[in-house]
Scaffold this motif. Sequence first.
Motif, PDB file in Angstrom:
ATOM      1  N   GLU A  11       0.824  -1.204   0.000  1.00  0.00           N
ATOM      2  CA  GLU A  11       0.000   0.000   0.000  1.00  0.00           C
ATOM      3  C   GLU A  11       0.861   1.257   0.000  1.00  0.00           C
ATOM      4  O   GLU A  11       0.518   2.255  -0.617  1.00  0.00           O
ATOM      5  CB  GLU A  11      -0.904   0.028   1.242  1.00  0.00           C
ATOM      6  CG  GLU A  11      -2.036  -0.951   1.235  1.00  0.00           C
ATOM      7  CD  GLU A  11      -2.828  -0.929   2.540  1.00  0.00           C
ATOM      8  OE1 GLU A  11      -2.431  -0.211   3.497  1.00  0.00           O
ATOM      9  OE2 GLU A  11      -3.841  -1.641   2.616  1.00  0.00           O
ATOM     10  N   PHE A  56      -3.382  11.861  -0.471  1.00  0.00           N
ATOM     11  CA  PHE A  56      -3.632  10.821  -1.466  1.00  0.00           C
ATOM     12  C   PHE A  56      -3.754   9.443  -0.828  1.00  0.00           C
ATOM     13  O   PHE A  56      -4.522   8.599  -1.288  1.00  0.00           O
ATOM     14  CB  PHE A  56      -2.558  10.828  -2.555  1.00  0.00           C
ATOM     15  CG  PHE A  56      -2.707  11.974  -3.507  1.00  0.00           C
ATOM     16  CD1 PHE A  56      -3.831  12.078  -4.305  1.00  0.00           C
ATOM     17  CD2 PHE A  56      -1.739  12.955  -3.594  1.00  0.00           C
ATOM     18  CE1 PHE A  56      -3.992  13.133  -5.179  1.00  0.00           C
ATOM     19  CE2 PHE A  56      -1.882  14.012  -4.459  1.00  0.00           C
ATOM     20  CZ  PHE A  56      -3.015  14.115  -5.261  1.00  0.00           C
ATOM     21  N   TYR A  57      -2.991   9.178   0.242  1.00  0.00           N
ATOM     22  CA  TYR A  57      -3.109   7.905   0.935  1.00  0.00           C
ATOM     23  C   TYR A  57      -4.515   7.746   1.511  1.00  0.00           C
ATOM     24  O   TYR A  57      -5.152   6.713   1.352  1.00  0.00           O
ATOM     25  CB  TYR A  57      -2.072   7.796   2.053  1.00  0.00           C
ATOM     26  CG  TYR A  57      -2.178   6.512   2.830  1.00  0.00           C
ATOM     27  CD1 TYR A  57      -1.569   5.360   2.360  1.00  0.00           C
ATOM     28  CD2 TYR A  57      -2.892   6.436   4.018  1.00  0.00           C
ATOM     29  CE1 TYR A  57      -1.674   4.165   3.051  1.00  0.00           C
ATOM     30  CE2 TYR A  57      -3.003   5.254   4.713  1.00  0.00           C
ATOM     31  CZ  TYR A  57      -2.389   4.117   4.232  1.00  0.00           C
ATOM     32  OH  TYR A  57      -2.502   2.947   4.923  1.00  0.00           O
ATOM     33  N   LYS A  60      -7.194   7.228  -1.184  1.00  0.00           N
ATOM     34  CA  LYS A  60      -7.163   5.915  -1.831  1.00  0.00           C
ATOM     35  C   LYS A  60      -7.501   4.791  -0.858  1.00  0.00           C
ATOM     36  O   LYS A  60      -8.251   3.887  -1.185  1.00  0.00           O
ATOM     37  CB  LYS A  60      -5.790   5.677  -2.449  1.00  0.00           C
ATOM     38  CG  LYS A  60      -5.731   4.372  -3.187  1.00  0.00           C
ATOM     39  CD  LYS A  60      -4.511   4.221  -4.009  1.00  0.00           C
ATOM     40  CE  LYS A  60      -4.607   2.852  -4.635  1.00  0.00           C
ATOM     41  NZ  LYS A  60      -3.786   2.608  -5.701  1.00  0.00           N
ATOM     42  N   LYS A  62      -8.829   5.040   2.331  1.00  0.00           N
ATOM     43  CA  LYS A  62      -9.987   5.302   3.185  1.00  0.00           C
ATOM     44  C   LYS A  62      -9.733   4.972   4.657  1.00  0.00           C
ATOM     45  O   LYS A  62     -10.630   4.566   5.386  1.00  0.00           O
ATOM     46  CB  LYS A  62     -11.226   4.522   2.720  1.00  0.00           C
ATOM     47  CG  LYS A  62     -11.610   4.768   1.309  1.00  0.00           C
ATOM     48  CD  LYS A  62     -12.224   6.111   1.140  1.00  0.00           C
ATOM     49  CE  LYS A  62     -12.763   6.246  -0.269  1.00  0.00           C
ATOM     50  NZ  LYS A  62     -12.669   7.575  -0.771  1.00  0.00           N
ATOM     51  N   ASN A 117     -14.467  13.373  -1.012  1.00  0.00           N
ATOM     52  CA  ASN A 117     -14.046  12.176  -0.280  1.00  0.00           C
ATOM     53  C   ASN A 117     -15.252  11.589   0.433  1.00  0.00           C
ATOM     54  O   ASN A 117     -15.560  11.917   1.561  1.00  0.00           O
ATOM     55  CB  ASN A 117     -12.958  12.522   0.738  1.00  0.00           C
ATOM     56  CG  ASN A 117     -12.448  11.302   1.456  1.00  0.00           C
ATOM     57  OD1 ASN A 117     -12.617  10.184   0.984  1.00  0.00           O
ATOM     58  ND2 ASN A 117     -11.818  11.485   2.582  1.00  0.00           N
TER      59      ASN A 117
END
Length: 176
Positions: A11, A56-57, A60, A62, A117
Amino acid sequence: MNDKLEKTLKELLPYIIVTGIIFLLLPLFMGKTASAATYIIQLGIFPLTALGCGVFYKLKMKKNSVYPALIAPIFYALAALLYGMWRASWYTVLIYTVAYFLCGYLGQLLADVLPFNKKDGSPRRRSLRPRRVNVEEKEAPAEDFQAEDPTEDVQLDASTTEDDIETILNNIHNRK
């Protein structure tokens, strides 16, 4: 290798690569003295990298995690060792390390308030005004309907058998 650790590393791999490239290559453009490029890189590009990776983490994956927030300080400490930035003072490097950690974690928190988001991917509505609804969109009100009382004509007494009750219930069911 542990499956959970392997999954976490997979990840984080894109964020590790981006942060590593920026934190390890940009110090080549920093001078040995305090120049404008040094301040731009340390006060602008590095924090934005940590913040962006955190955002961004979270968008992507959540989920919040300390790992993306730790990536920037680790690479900053590595760059400080490689390029001799420790000469300034150890507490300056410590302050930058803590600041980059906070930028990474604040990036994850910032992703929570971004308007797009949402779990289903649709944009959130962020308005204080009530939403206007067309009259055609509203459903017509249900007609006034009063159900008749199904127990009106039921007469139960001590002589009522189970077959009588079953017959009464079937009749009630058939009326619906």
